[in-house]
Design an enzyme around this catalytic site. Structure first.
Site, mmCIF file in Angstrom:
data_model
loop_
_atom_site.group_PDB
_atom_site.id
_atom_site.type_symbol
_atom_site.label_atom_id
_atom_site.label_comp_id
_atom_site.label_asym_id
_atom_site.label_seq_id
_atom_site.Cartn_x
_atom_site.Cartn_y
_atom_site.Cartn_z
ATOM 1 C CE LYS A 1 -54.455 -35.846 4.281
ATOM 2 N NZ LYS A 1 -55.304 -36.698 5.042
ATOM 3 C CG HIS A 2 -47.717 -35.981 -1.343
ATOM 4 N ND1 HIS A 2 -48.972 -36.430 -1.701
ATOM 5 C CD2 HIS A 2 -47.346 -35.127 -2.329
ATOM 6 C CE1 HIS A 2 -49.329 -35.885 -2.843
ATOM 7 N NE2 HIS A 2 -48.368 -35.089 -3.240
#
Ligand code: TYD
Length: 138
Positions: A49-50
């Protein structure tokens, strides 16, 4: 999606399993400055999630299966990693998530640089803004 296939050595003795190996700048396109791996992750858990500003990485599922979703801000692609002789390239400016398909699957990551929090983009809206800015600069 860009994949790398690593050499596999096996004999005719099934109990021996197989041996895979990876050499920097030969089987992956960058000098490997860091290696990290995730263990003990439960089914359904989502890591990542980045995106990274500059880091290049290759993801390898050593055991089990992990789904990888990648988002360039323009298009999305997914794959399932379940082959320890296959690496997925995750370049800069790709929002990515890794979802564990089996309990305890082991994900190994080869990275082109040391850990730096400054290289991370952890907010999705910031990521989209940066993608748009970089497109305008071109
Ligand atoms: P993070 O990259 O967010 O993990 P994932 O993408 O697998 O969800 O990292 C989790 C934490 O670990 C974060 O506090 C940063 C730290 N970390 C390091 O100190 N060194 C490293 O090489 C990595 C990958 C993470």
């Amino acid at each position: 999606m860009r994949f790398f296939e690593f050499p596999v050595r096996r004999t005719d003795i099934p109990e021996e399993g197989q041996l895979q190996f990876i050499e920097e700048e030969r089987h992956v396109p960058f000098p490997i400055r860091r290696v990290y791996y995730s263990t003990g992750v439960r089914t359904g858990y989502v890591r990542g999630k980045h995106a990274h500003r500059a880091l290049e990485q290759v993801l390898i599922c050593l055991h089990g299966a992990v789904r990888v979703d990648m988002d360039s801000g323009v298009e999305r692609e997914s794959c399932i990693l379940d082959n320890p002789a296959l690496g997925l390239f995750v370049g800069p400016m790709l929002w990515h998530t890794m979802t564990w398909i089996h309990d305890g699957s082991v994900l190994l990551v080869l990275a082109s640089d040391l850990y730096s929090e400054f290289d991370y983009i952890r907010d999705y809206d910031d990521f989209l803004r940066l993608v748009a800015t970089r497109k305008d600069e071109r």
